[in-house]
Design an enzyme around this catalytic site. Structure first.
Site, short mmCIF file in Angstrom:
data_model
loop_
_atom_site.label_atom_id
_atom_site.label_comp_id
_atom_site.label_asym_id
_atom_site.label_seq_id
_atom_site.Cartn_x
_atom_site.Cartn_y
_atom_site.Cartn_z
N HIS A 51 89.95 57.33 -4.86
CA HIS A 51 91.17 57.95 -5.36
C HIS A 51 90.99 58.36 -6.83
CE1 HIS A 51 91.96 53.51 -6.11
NE2 HIS A 51 91.98 54.03 -7.33
P1 TYD Z 1 93.80 49.83 -3.24
O1 TYD Z 1 94.11 50.63 -4.44
O2 TYD Z 1 93.87 50.52 -1.91
O3 TYD Z 1 92.38 49.14 -3.48
P2 TYD Z 1 90.96 49.20 -2.71
O4 TYD Z 1 90.62 50.62 -2.39
O5 TYD Z 1 90.00 48.63 -3.71
O6 TYD Z 1 91.09 48.31 -1.51
O7 TYD Z 1 94.79 48.57 -3.23
C1 TYD Z 1 94.77 47.62 -2.20
C2 TYD Z 1 96.17 47.02 -2.07
O8 TYD Z 1 96.54 46.31 -3.25
C3 TYD Z 1 97.25 48.06 -1.84
O9 TYD Z 1 98.14 47.54 -0.86
C4 TYD Z 1 97.96 48.17 -3.15
C5 TYD Z 1 97.77 46.81 -3.77
N1 TYD Z 1 97.70 46.82 -5.25
C6 TYD Z 1 98.71 46.23 -5.99
O10 TYD Z 1 99.70 45.72 -5.45
N2 TYD Z 1 98.62 46.23 -7.36
C7 TYD Z 1 97.56 46.80 -8.01
O11 TYD Z 1 97.51 46.75 -9.25
C8 TYD Z 1 96.52 47.42 -7.22
C9 TYD Z 1 95.34 48.06 -7.88
C10 TYD Z 1 96.64 47.41 -5.84
#
Ligand code: TYD
Length: 134
Positions: A51
Site C-alpha cells: 500500500h
Molecule cells: P495492515 O496494514 O493490513 O498490515 P499488514 O499488511 O502488514 O498485515 O494491517 C493489519 C491489521 O491491523 C488491519 O486490520 C489494520 C490493523 N492496524 C491497526 O489497527 N492499527 C495500525 O496502526 C495498523 C498499521 C494496522
C-alpha cells in the site's frame, strides 16, 4: 538523491555491556512520532505492506532478524535489506511499500507521524501510479 526514500544510520552508544540506540522526535527521526507498531511472526513467502499512504510518513527499523523492502515513489523503484537495528528506512507520504522475505525471527518496528486511519491507504498499485503521475 531521492528525498522520499532514505536510509538513516543511527548513532550507537557502545559500552562494555553492549549497545544502545536512542531515537528522538525531530532528531534521528525526521518527524514527530504519533504512533508505533511492530510486525512480527510473518509467515514464509508472505508480502506485507502492499500500500501507499496519503498522509503518513514512516521509519522502519529491523529490531531483530531481517526483511526486504521494495519502494516505489511513482518514478523510482528501490530495494532495501533491513538487517540491523543500526539502520532504518525513511519513507515519505505517497510511497508504495512492500515488505517481504521476513526471517523467522524478524521484528520490524514502524514509527509514523499520523494516527491510524484506514481511509488514507491506497491499496491498488495502479491507482497509486495514477495519483502520483497526476
Ligand atoms: P495492515 O496494514 O493490513 O498490515 P499488514 O499488511 O502488514 O498485515 O494491517 C493489519 C491489521 O491491523 C488491519 O486490520 C489494520 C490493523 N492496524 C491497526 O489497527 N492499527 C495500525 O496502526 C495498523 C498499521 C494496522
Amino acid at each position: 538523491m531521492n528525498e522520499k526514500v532514505k536510509l538513516l544510520e543511527f548513532r550507537i552508544n557502545c559500552s562494555e555491556d553492549g549497545y544502545l540506540i536512542a531515537i528522538e522526535n525531530s532528531k534521528e527521526i525526521p518527524f514527530d512520532i504519533k504512533r508505533v507498531f511492530y510486525i512480527y511472526g510473518t509467515k514464509e513467502g508472505i508480502v506485507r505492506g502492499k500500500h501507499a499512504n496519503r498522509e503518513s510518513r514512516f521509519v522502519l527499523i529491523s529490531l531483530a532478524g531481517s526483511c526486504k523492502v521494495r519502494t516505489h515513489d511513482g518514478i523510482n523503484e528501490e530495494f532495501f535489506l533491513l538487517d540491523s537495528p543500526e539502520k532504518a528506512l525513511y519513507l515519505d507520504k505517497m510511497v508504495w511499500k512492500d515488505m517481504y522475505e521476513f526471517s523467522k525471527d524478524s521484528v520490524l518496528l514502524v514509527l509514523t507521524d499520523q494516527p491510524y486511519s484506514s481511509s488514507e491507504y491506497i491499496r491498488s498499485f495502479e491507482e497509486f501510479l495514477k495519483i502520483v503521475k497526476g
